[in-house]
Design an enzyme around this catalytic site. Structure first.
Site, PDB file in Angstrom:
ATOM      1  N   GLY A 422      10.189  -4.505   4.161  1.00 44.92           N
ATOM      2  CA  GLY A 422       9.925  -4.772   5.304  1.00 44.92           C
ATOM      3  C   GLY A 422      11.382  -4.748   5.878  1.00 44.92           C
ATOM      4  N   PRO A 423      11.355  -4.928   7.483  1.00 45.39           N
ATOM      5  CG  PRO A 423      10.695  -5.151   9.607  1.00 45.39           C
ATOM      6  CD  PRO A 423      10.125  -4.756   8.071  1.00 45.39           C
ATOM      7  N   PRO A 424      14.677  -6.417   8.382  1.00 49.64           N
ATOM      8  CG  PRO A 424      16.957  -5.740   8.703  1.00 49.64           C
ATOM      9  CD  PRO A 424      15.527  -5.369   8.742  1.00 49.64           C
ATOM     10  CB  VAL A 426      10.050  -9.832   8.056  1.00 45.50           C
ATOM     11  CG1 VAL A 426      10.118  -8.854   9.278  1.00 45.50           C
ATOM     12  CG2 VAL A 426      10.210  -9.124   6.827  1.00 45.50           C
ATOM     13  CB  THR A 429      15.305 -13.592   0.596  1.00 42.39           C
ATOM     14  OG1 THR A 429      15.591 -12.520   0.814  1.00 42.39           O
ATOM     15  CG2 THR A 429      15.938 -14.612  -0.517  1.00 42.39           C
ATOM     16  CB  SER A 745       5.865  10.144  13.999  1.00 46.68           C
ATOM     17  OG  SER A 745       7.137   9.481  14.319  1.00 46.68           O
ATOM     18  CE  LYS A 788       5.341   5.401  14.710  1.00 49.29           C
ATOM     19  NZ  LYS A 788       5.115   6.715  13.901  1.00 49.29           N
TER      20      LYS A 788
END
Length: 839
Positions: A422-424, A426, A429, A745, A788
């Site tokens: 996932g993105p940073p 979220v 860790t 896309s 999106k």
């Protein structure tokens, strides 16, 4: 009672002799003055103390031969420990026991004679008649001195051997009826006697030589003694012997036999002295003369080795052996540890290889081979903990609870290999820590970002200086259990160079079928990692090697919606930031509208890090107010938010009510969430040239080529001139040119914008779209649907077109989000244009 004549000549001692005889033994005295143990033996060194006997024999020789000693038959008894008194022996004794003190005082009031008997067991404090040997020595008390602590110090001289016929009484002291033992006169012409006397003298001289003692004076004394009995008593009184051996010599009445026993002891003493010299020579050969301390240590070790006593190294080896046994290693590992321990025992302790083996064994015994923590198998409690620590993330929580359920039913199951993608920001860790907390396991985090050396995973060979195990084994050791939760953070950022490929080394670690026998290069023995739970984190999957990715169960953690962020900020961030900045939660009032404004205008991310920073910045401003004396509560509103955070960092794209022909709205995924792209197409008279701008990637350029080809193939269907590619130039541009853009896309959006430009027909401004196209007109699935759709809702779109094959992804989208926009699935590109045209 008649007095018997005795061949024993009493010694004449003047005051000077008494002082010398009394003080000499005290130099090495080890009297236990404070424990009331009665008589104590002053330590006697081997024949070196014959110096003290020289004056004694000189005085004895000066006494007339017709002198006689009258010894009474009834005499006080003095019990002594660990010493046997011989004839002609002068020594000081410390008297502390009550009976012993009474016996000495009784003797002093009489003729000063006392019978000294040795205890059979020196640990008995109050010996009775049966605790004493029956043969002893009649001694004369030469001098008595009372000590300040109540004890007596007496100087005694052996006069005659005697036997106890019977004990008369024991109170207030022991009294015995004795019979003196007369000395048997030996034949002077007997060759055996002469041989024994010579042998005793030679052995004595040899001992003195080995001890480094000048033997001139002592040997002159021994050479003047021709009587075997007197010579035996003189030597025996100065030999270091056990009590039972010395008592057997005392009880021997035959002077030849007595001298024979003494000669045997002399032979043993010569052997001991020779061995000591040998030990000193061996220890000295292997060392530098300047290393005095080292020499002394080696000498001590050599002495202990010859005596069969354990040395420090032996004790250390035993400690390691006990630790190996306690570690409960597998059979083959235990065999290797024992092998290395035997090598260590055979080495010199100062050798460099010994240090390497010692360190290796330390690692072997400290690693948990069998110890593991007990899992919390309460599913309801584990769910409660996961919900407390993290908002939403239902898929991840469900997977953890599934693992716990199976673990509860099957205790032997192997640990899963999970990969959170996932993105940073979220919470990947922190989610790992929450998993460990819910399981009640130890947690170890290992960052893989930028790691390039394979040895970081597998360890170094022991042949290298400073070698050590890999970080996997180090983490297991730090946790102290074999089933911790190990988080491999940023696995997508592993590197590789000439030192190896760490991702290849992880193939064995992250395979449940292989990691039960993981071999670290340093340990060089298999270790079972199957009980550990590995959790990997990554931002993207593209950079992870396919074989490594195949071993992991990928769980995607998408970015948070605005609704999610507002709820997380209220539940977790506000309280935490208030506490960290010295505020109480009630002192800051921040509504949901204010949090939403911070999210929209001051952060642009999929995670929560920047949101937490901005809220923390507001808290610091309020903390300053509080420190300056203002009283709360402090309310943050949408009107005064700029006073705390400044002007907005991001301005939301304004929704256009009308779009010109050739412009369509596409949806794109970025690492910080979704975004809306304006795809612009312009036509100009020309010869069919195509110009692509906006820093487009190769894949996006290919999508543009496919869109042009599709428009040419279906030109008649859309009312486009079949020769537009010969008569017009096309310029395709995607704004925000400083940002690189790539991916397939945008295919549907490119076709829509191109048809709009060529037909001069505007596109619906409230419609956004995404999807890849094929030359046959199919709309293919894409990724990042949730992000999106979130971007489309944020901009105020009312409709969104997605590939029909992406309908499965709608299950991950919150219902409240789907209710704010109409989602239309499409299969072919033919379906797009009727929906996209502005009404």
């Amino acid at each position: 009672m008649k007095k018997k004549k005795s061949p024993i000549k009493p010694l004449k001692l003047n005051k000077k002799d008494l002082v010398e005889a009394e003080t000499k033994p005290e130099k090495n005295s080890s009297s236990d003055a404070g424990n009331d143990q009665g008589l104590n033996k002053p330590p006697v060194s081997p024949l070196s103390v014959l110096h003290d006997a020289a004056d004694l024999l000189e005085d004895a020789g000066s006494i007339p031969d017709d002198a006689q000693v009258a010894i009474p038959t009834t005499i006080p008894v003095l019990a002594v420990r660990d010493i046997v008194v011989f004839n002609y022996m002068i020594l000081p004794l410390f008297v502390g026991r009550e009976k012993s003190v009474n016996a000495v005082e009784a003797a002093m009031t009489g003729d000063r004679y006392v019978m000294i008997l040795t205890q059979q067991d020196e640990s008995v404090d109050n010996p009775e008649h049966d605790d004493l040997y029956r043969t002893g020595t009649v001694c004369m008390i030469m001098r008595m001195l009372k000590m300040p602590d109540g004890r007596l110090k007496v100087l005694v001289q052996g006069v005659s051997r005697a036997k106890v016929k019977r004990f008369i009484g024991s109170e207030p002291f022991h009294i015995a009826e004795i019979e003196t033992i007369s000395e048997t006169e030996a034949t002077k012409t007997d060759p055996t006697q002469e041989a024994l006397i010579r042998s005793s003298r030679e052995q004595s001289e040899k001992i003195l030589s080995l001890r480094g003692i000048s033997s001139t004076d002592i040997m002159s004394v021994l050479n003047n003694v021709d009587e075997p009995g007197r010579l035996a008593d003189l030597i025996a009184s100065n030999l270091r012997m056990k009590v039972d051996v010395a008592q057997s010599i005392l009880e021997c009445e035959n002077p030849i036999e007595r001298l024979t026993l003494v000669n045997t002891q002399l032979t043993q003493e010569v052997e001991v002295a020779s061995m000591q010299n040998k030990i000193q020579s061996i220890a000295k050969e292997g060392m530098d003369k300047a290393q005095k301390d080292f020499y002394l240590r080696e000498q001590l070790k050599a002495i202990k080795k010859e005596l069969g006593e354990s040395t420090d190294d032996a004790e250390e080896a035993e400690e390691i052996r006990a630790a190996i046994k306690k570690a409960k290693m597998p059979k083959e590992v235990h065999k290797e540890a024992e092998k290395q321990l035997r090598r260590l025992e055979a080495m010199h302790p100062e050798a460099s290889e010994a240090t390497v083996i010692r360190t290796y064994l330390d690692w072997m015994v400290e690693i948990p081979w069998k110890k593991q923590s007990r899992d919390r198998l309460d599913i309801i409690e584990a769910k409660k903990i996961l919900d407390e620590d993290h908002y939403d993330l239902e898929k991840v929580k469900e997977r953890i609870l599934e693992y716990l359920s199976v673990r509860k039913l099957n205790a032997s199951m192997k640990g899963p290999i999970l990969c959170f993608v996932g993105p940073p920001g979220v919470g990947k860790t922190s989610l790992g820590r929450s998993v460990a907390r819910s399981l009640q396991r130890k947690f170890h985090r290992m960052s893989l970002g930028g790691m390039r050396d394979e040895a970081e995973i597998r360890g170094h060979r022991r042949t290298y200086i400073g070698s050590m195990p890999g970080r996997i084994i180090q983490g297991i050791k730090q946790c102290g259990t074999r089933n911790p939760v190990i988080m491999l953070d940023e696995i997508d950022k592993l590197g590789s160079d000439f030192r190896g490929d760490p991702s290849s080394a992880l193939l064995e670690v992250l395979d449940p079928e292989q990691n039960n026998s993981f071999t670290d290069h340093y340990l060089n023995v298999p270790y079972d990692l199957s009980k550990a739970m590995f959790i990997c984190t990554a931002n993207v999957l593209d950079s992870i090697p396919r074989p490594l990715l195949d071993r992991m169960e990928v769980i995607r953690i998408p970015g948070y919606t605005e609704f999610d962020k507002v709820n997380i900020a209220k539940r977790y961030i506000l309280g935490r930031q208030c506490t960290e900045n010295g505020l109480k939660e009630k002192e800051m009032i921040m509504s949901d509208e204010v949090i939403a404004k911070i999210i929209k205008e001051y952060t642009r991310e999929a995670g929560l890090r920047n949101l937490e920073r901005e809220i923390g910045s507001v808290c610091r401003k309020l903390a300053r107010k509080k420190a300056e004396g203002e009283k709360g509560p402090f309310e943050v509103t949408t009107d005064n938010l700029h006073k705390y955070l400044g002007i907005p960092k991001y301005i939301e794209d304004e929704k256009e009510n009308d779009l010109p022909a050739g412009v369509a709205l596409g949806l794109a995924w970025t690492p910080v969430g979704g975004t809306v792209l304006h795809v612009e197409v312009s036509t100009m008279p020309g010869k069919g040239k195509q110009l692509l701008t906006g820093q487009l990637g190769d894949v996006m350029k290919e999508s543009a080529q496919a869109a042009v080809s599709f428009a040419r193939l279906h030109a008649e269907e859309y009312g486009i001139s079949p020769k537009f590619h010969e008569e017009q130039d096309l310029h395709i541009h995607v704004p925000d040119g400083a940002t690189p853009k790539d991916g397939p896309s945008a295919g549907v959006t490119l076709v829509t914008a191109l048809v709009s430009a060529l037909t001069n027909t505007p596109v619906d401004p409230e419609l956004a779209m995404t999807g890849e196209i094929s030359l046959r007109g199919l709309v293919l699935p894409v990724g990042g649907i949730k992000e999106k759709i979130l971007a489309a809702v944020s901009l105020g779109m009312k409709r969104v077109l997605i590939p029909s094959q992406n309908q499965k992804d709608l299950e991950d989208i919150p219902k409240e989000l789907c209710e704010q926009i109409k989602i239309i699935p499409i299969k072919r590109i033919d379906e797009v244009w009727p929906l996209a045209k502005a009404k």
